[in-house]
Design a protein around this motif. Structure first.
Motif, PDB file in Angstrom:
ATOM      1  N   PHE A 180       0.831  -1.204   0.000  1.00  0.00           N
ATOM      2  CA  PHE A 180       0.000   0.000   0.000  1.00  0.00           C
ATOM      3  C   PHE A 180       0.866   1.255   0.000  1.00  0.00           C
ATOM      4  N   VAL A 181       1.928   1.222   0.812  1.00  0.00           N
ATOM      5  CA  VAL A 181       2.828   2.371   0.904  1.00  0.00           C
ATOM      6  C   VAL A 181       3.523   2.617  -0.436  1.00  0.00           C
ATOM      7  N   LEU A 182       4.026   1.542  -1.054  1.00  0.00           N
ATOM      8  CA  LEU A 182       4.730   1.691  -2.327  1.00  0.00           C
ATOM      9  C   LEU A 182       3.793   2.174  -3.433  1.00  0.00           C
ATOM     10  N   ILE A 183       2.547   1.688  -3.436  1.00  0.00           N
ATOM     11  CA  ILE A 183       1.586   2.138  -4.453  1.00  0.00           C
ATOM     12  C   ILE A 183       1.289   3.616  -4.271  1.00  0.00           C
ATOM     13  N   SER A 184       1.057   4.039  -3.034  1.00  0.00           N
ATOM     14  CA  SER A 184       0.778   5.449  -2.772  1.00  0.00           C
ATOM     15  C   SER A 184       1.937   6.325  -3.217  1.00  0.00           C
ATOM     16  N   PHE A 185       3.170   5.901  -2.909  1.00  0.00           N
ATOM     17  CA  PHE A 185       4.342   6.676  -3.308  1.00  0.00           C
ATOM     18  C   PHE A 185       4.527   6.659  -4.830  1.00  0.00           C
ATOM     19  N   SER A 186       4.219   5.524  -5.446  1.00  0.00           N
ATOM     20  CA  SER A 186       4.335   5.424  -6.905  1.00  0.00           C
ATOM     21  C   SER A 186       3.332   6.338  -7.598  1.00  0.00           C
TER      22      SER A 186
END
Length: 627
Positions: free
Chosen positions: A364-370
């Protein structure tokens, strides 16, 4: 305020209803939380759009969980895990990234997007896996420890992944970001980024490195040198809630410090837990934080269930379900291959594979940052979020599948012994009724024990009640050495097998002449055998309880408590003296009935005992009459 109380009532009510129901059905608490979230979110709409904000708060449960796990990790045990951390964990991340990125390229995505998707799905769910492993008593198995090593490696890998994602965005001018990593010039990092207090903003790369290392050193220094005086200061207040406040302060402060230097708060609190693993305050911290961890983790799982976008799922169910299945199959194949490569025991291969096959919350964190960096578009990001949530929802079912596989294998395959990776001051071989009491007493007094038993069901039962134990043959020299025979102070031999107990005492005495050995004996003959083998203290399993029963009988025959206790103590001392004397007349392998000298001396000693106790009782009677 009313809205907050209403939302709190909904979340707590859903958990109280769904989790016990799921546990009764054998589904586990995690699936109960997820189903509760689905009911109050997508199905009924009882919770609003604040689910994502609440999920960030609930993720603090993961931080607490890793702190508590760190408390259970001796630094030496962590060092022994280095091969799994670097080898098993590193290979899992790289191979899964390569496989999923390759699949994404085949589906038509460009290279940058494919790499980002590979990183997102390379991570597994620390929260669900560790909670389920702990709940089912599987953390001490080889598969459980291997899974934990991979999860820890994944948590570490999130940091370079966050640094790499900006480089995957659409071409633009690259510049050095405030956190010291390469970022796109002019990229939108969102308002939250500027609102976050940072110790590394504006520093050059070498400055970022020094501040980061300094923060880690500060955590270690505080854990080693400041914890004891702070606890003493709190102790003088004599307020129970101050211990809880201090425990929360330690976790929150460590998490904040790690966030300020750009590190994972979960990783930082794990380090703090490891530093305090040998502290005398470990058990106090565990008892204070365990309720908060459980509630926050439960809240996190509920928010995951509540955040599932069923509208998107039903809009293209074949594609979404196909992607979720493909991700879990690819990860499963990679994990099973690594389990074979690292020669995990057969049952542990299935635990390792099925336990880590899902995507995780850090996705979830990586998707939000992406999305912020422009690596992914909104439509693809929504699909990936749904795939992660579905895979997490399926994970408890995979653990149930694992239990079914193990149950089927139990009749056809002998259980593999655990890998002992802990050492203690006291080694207890055998954890039946006798060994359990010894273990509880010694551990309650604050001493570390390592328990080894070759009865798998007994070891698993121990784990369910929160006691540590390892499955394996305690007479094996390699297992004893792994348990710390070289440095242990006491060995307690409480195995059921008579010959195995003699063998174990004999080996331990030969290996460690200075070791104090306490052995359980079945009868008087077994006492002689253990004495010859080299045991220091020998306890007949029924002797003390029989003495106490005899004392109760004397008390109910008219003797006072003092008189009965006096006769009991006299009998005990006489029996110990007699056993030592008879040991010199005993011959191994010869029945005592065929040893005339032994039988004659035993009769003499027994007559002497009767005369002594009779004389004591007569003296007591005369004293009563005279008084």
């Amino acid at each position: 305020m009313e809205t907050f109380l209403f939302q709190a009532t909904i979340y707590l009510g859903a958990a109280v209803i769904a989790v016990p129901l799921a546990a009764r059905m054998g589904l586990g608490s995690v699936l109960g939380y997820l189903l509760a979230g689905i009911v109050i979110g997508p199905l009924t709409g009882l919770v609003g759009t604040e689910t994502k904000d609440l999920q960030h708060f609930a993720e603090f449960g993961v931080v607490m969980m890793l702190f508590l796990i760190g408390l259970e990790m001796d630094p030496r045990a962590l060092w022994n895990m280095r091969q799994r951390l670097l080898g098993l964990g590193g290979l899992q991340i790289l191979l899964t990234m390569a496989a999923i990125s390759g699949g994404s390229l085949a589906m038509g995505y460009d290279l940058s997007t494919a790499i980002a998707i590979g990183m997102i799905f390379a991570l597994s769910s620390t929260a669900i896996v560790l909670q389920t492993l702990t709940e089912k008593g599987l953390m001490r198995t080889s598969g459980g420890r291997s899974a934990f090593s991979v999860l820890l490696a994944q948590d570490i890998a999130v940091i370079p992944m966050l640094a790499l994602l900006p480089l995957l965005a659409v071409p633009a001018v690259l510049s050095l970001a405030p956190d010291g990593s390469m970022a796109l010039a002019g990229a939108d990092h969102g308002d939250d980024h500027h609102a976050t207090l940072s110790l590394i903003e504006g520093l050059p790369g070498w400055g970022v490195t020094l501040v980061t290392l300094g923060a880690v050193a500060l955590v270690i220094f505080a854990g080693v040198f400041l914890t004891r005086p702070v606890f003493r200061y709190i102790h003088h207040a004599r307020l129970r809630e101050m211990y809880t406040a201090l425990a929360l302060l330690m976790v929150v402060a460590t998490a904040v410090l790690m966030t300020m230097v750009g590190l994972s708060p979960a990783l930082g609190t794990f380090l703090a837990g490891v530093v305090l693993a040998n502290s005398e305050f470990r058990h106090e911290l565990e008892s204070d934080l365990a309720p908060f961890k459980g509630l926050l983790l439960g809240l996190f799982f509920i928010t995951v269930g509540a955040g599932i976008d069923f509208a998107l799922l039903f809009g293209d169910p074949v594609r979404i379900l196909g992607l979720a299945t493909a991700v879990m199959v690819i990860k499963g194949l990679v994990l099973f291959g690594l389990a074979l490569l690292f020669q995990l025991p057969h049952k542990d291969r299935w635990l390792f594979t099925l336990g880590l096959a899902q995507a995780g919350e850090f996705g979830f964190v990586l998707i939000s940052f992406s999305l912020q960096q422009g690596v992914l578009n909104d439509n693809l990001g929504g699909q990936l979020l749904l795939v992660i949530a579905l895979s997490m929802l399926i994970t408890p079912l995979l653990f149930i599948m694992y239990e079914m596989i193990i149950k089927r294998m139990a009749d056809t395959e002998e259980a593999e012994p655990d890998e002992v990776d802990e050492q203690g001051t006291v080694i207890i071989a055998g954890i039946g009724r006798f060994g359990q009491i010894v273990n509880r007493l010694v551990r309650s007094a604050g001493f570390d024990t390592v328990v080894v038993d070759n009865d798998l069901s007994t070891v698993q039962m121990m784990r369910k009640f929160g006691f540590r134990g390892f499955f394996g043959d305690p007479t094996r020299p390699d297992l004893l050495n792994a348990a710390g025979l070289e440095d242990a102070k006491v060995l307690v031999v409480a195995v059921d097998d008579r010959e195995a107990g003699n063998k174990l005492v004999r080996y331990a005495r030969k290996t460690r002449p200075d070791l104090h050995i306490i052995a359980r004996a079945r009868d008087r003959i077994h006492v002689h055998e253990l004495y010859e083998a080299g045991a220091d203290d020998i306890v007949r399993e029924m002797f003390d309880s029989s003495l106490r029963a005899g004392r109760y009988a004397l008390e109910n025959l008219g003797l006072s408590e003092f008189e009965a206790a006096e006769l009991e103590q006299a009998f005990y001392q006489h029996d110990r003296t007699a056993l030592r004397e008879l040991a010199a007349l005993w011959r191994p392998g010869v029945p005592i009935t065929e040893l005339p000298e032994y039988v004659a001396r035993a009769r003499e000693l027994n007559n002497a005992l009767e005369m002594e106790l009779t004389a004591r009782q007569q003296a007591n009677e005369r004293q009563k009459k005279s008084s």
